[in-house]
Motif scaffolding. Structure first.
Motif, short mmCIF file in Angstrom:
data_model
loop_
_atom_site.label_atom_id
_atom_site.label_comp_id
_atom_site.label_asym_id
_atom_site.label_seq_id
_atom_site.Cartn_x
_atom_site.Cartn_y
_atom_site.Cartn_z
N SER A 44 -5.83 -3.13 -15.00
CA SER A 44 -5.29 -2.17 -15.95
C SER A 44 -6.23 -1.82 -17.09
O SER A 44 -5.90 -1.00 -17.92
N GLY A 81 -6.78 2.94 -8.81
CA GLY A 81 -5.69 3.26 -7.89
C GLY A 81 -6.03 4.44 -7.00
O GLY A 81 -5.75 4.42 -5.79
N SER A 128 -6.36 4.06 -2.99
CA SER A 128 -5.42 4.86 -2.22
C SER A 128 -6.17 5.72 -1.20
O SER A 128 -5.79 5.79 -0.02
N ILE A 157 -2.13 -0.87 -12.83
CA ILE A 157 -3.47 -0.49 -12.38
C ILE A 157 -3.90 0.80 -13.06
O ILE A 157 -3.08 1.68 -13.35
N TYR A 188 1.06 1.21 -6.65
CA TYR A 188 0.47 2.43 -7.19
C TYR A 188 1.02 3.61 -6.40
O TYR A 188 1.03 3.60 -5.18
N ARG A 189 1.52 4.62 -7.11
CA ARG A 189 2.14 5.79 -6.50
C ARG A 189 3.23 5.38 -5.51
O ARG A 189 4.25 4.86 -5.90
N GLN A 212 6.48 -1.60 -11.59
CA GLN A 212 5.79 -1.17 -12.80
C GLN A 212 6.63 -1.45 -14.04
O GLN A 212 6.10 -1.83 -15.09
#
Length: 338
Positions: A153, A109, A113, A104, A246-247, A97
């Motif tokens: 994004s 996301g 996920s 994203i 992501y995460r 990131q």
């Protein structure tokens, strides 16, 4: 119009590969969340409590017993080791990131996920469209610059296309039910499904299964009432694993980059013939961007996919190349011809 690609830094490429390898090697845990014991009617019963988006769900595990408690203790040990690996993956995601790699929006996301955690990609789903295009570039180690904002994004409501080959894995029935997908409001025939997240409704479409008039997916029960179009089948068969930064990272599946590029080239003529000139121009932009990288870095993969496409759709390839002579010139440099 997409411009010349630039490679991600060696450290960013290494971080992405490490993230993908860690996600792919992660064993499936017996529980989706945490075990909770509830007392009822003089008995004790265990449930698996887990989160799907903004909702908390529970799954019945069984009555309290020494055998079940032993399984839960083993799971607790696995969960502790899993948490350590999660933190390592989170460090990879933070680095990517910071490098501005495949950023994203929260709605996209969160859905991907949840969809991945429930096994959607494990049961055969493949991410499609612009999100898959951007992750294809990441798979190739490159950043694609464009005058249009990144699909991953952008701040407008997310639109996520998914597909699956026939016969559809019945596990996708369960995933669809768990997510409680509903008809979008107002109804949109292009993005007919909606998934409510904490911040917005995420728009979704299944590109291959049938959709009922109210917008809910109709997963076919047999291959007799389900047929992926031939071009779609070419695109999504032999899909590959990809990691979404992501995460703690999300493991999903996307088309192979060389098949994505050739599918975009083939679809350019189809869209142009349907008077969808803007979509056709986007197809050619995406094909050009990926083909430039593939010719330079993965020519053998491109030649293998080209041989399959040229054997099945030679006239369509010729028609698309006539719209984009610059692509023909690029292919000639790699000795790729019909």
């Amino acid at each position: 119009m997409l411009q010349t690609s630039t490679p991600h830094s060696p450290l960013a490429q290494a971080a992405y590969r490490a993230l993908l390898a860690s996600l792919a090697a992660e064993p499936e845990l017996g529980l989706r969340g945490v075990a909770i014991c509830k007392s009822r009617g003089g008995g004790r019963f265990w449930y698996d409590s887990y989160r799907v988006g903004a909702s908390v769900k529970s799954r019945y595990l069984g009555p309290d017993s020494s055998a079940l408690q032993e399984k839960l203790r083993a799971h607790a040990e696995q969960r502790a080791a899993f948490a350590v690996r999660q933190q390592e993956r989170r460090s990879f995601v933070r680095f990517l990131q910071a490098e501005r790699v495949a950023l994203i929006d929260g709605g996209t996301g969160s859905f991907l996920s949840a969809f991945s955690a429930l096994g959607g990609f494990r049961h055969g789903a493949v991410l499609m469209g612009e999100p898959a295009f951007e992750l294809s570039a990441l798979e190739l180690g490159c950043r694609l610059t464009t005058t249009q904002q990144s699909c991953l994004s952008r701040s407008v409501p997310s639109c996520i296309p998914l597909a699956a080959l026939e016969p559809v894995d019945e596990g996708l029935y369960e995933v669809t039910g768990e997510l409680k997908l509903r008809a979008s409001v107002p109804f949109d025939p292009v993005w007919p499904l909606s998934w409510p997240s904490a911040s917005r409704d995420v728009r979704i479409t299944y590109l291959t299964p049938r959709v009922s008039p109210d917008g809910t997916p109709v997963w076919p029960l047999s291959s007799d009432d389900y047929r992926a179009p031939p071009l779609m089948k070419f695109l999504i068969e032999q899909s590959i694993a990809a990691a979404l930064p992501y995460r703690h990272g999300v493991l999903l599946r996307i088309p192979r980059p060389e098949r994505f590029a050739l599918h975009a080239l083939l679809m350019a003529h189809c869209h142009a013939g349907a008077n969808r000139t803007e979509r056709a121009a986007t197809d050619l932009d995406q094909a050009t961007a990926l083909l430039d990288i593939l010719i330079r870095d993965r020519p053998d993969d491109l030649r293998a996919a080209w041989a399959i496409a040229a054997a099945q759709w030679p006239d369509l390839l010729q028609a698309s190349l006539s719209q984009a002579p610059w692509i023909r010139d690029r292919l000639d440099t790699a000795d790729i011809t019909i």
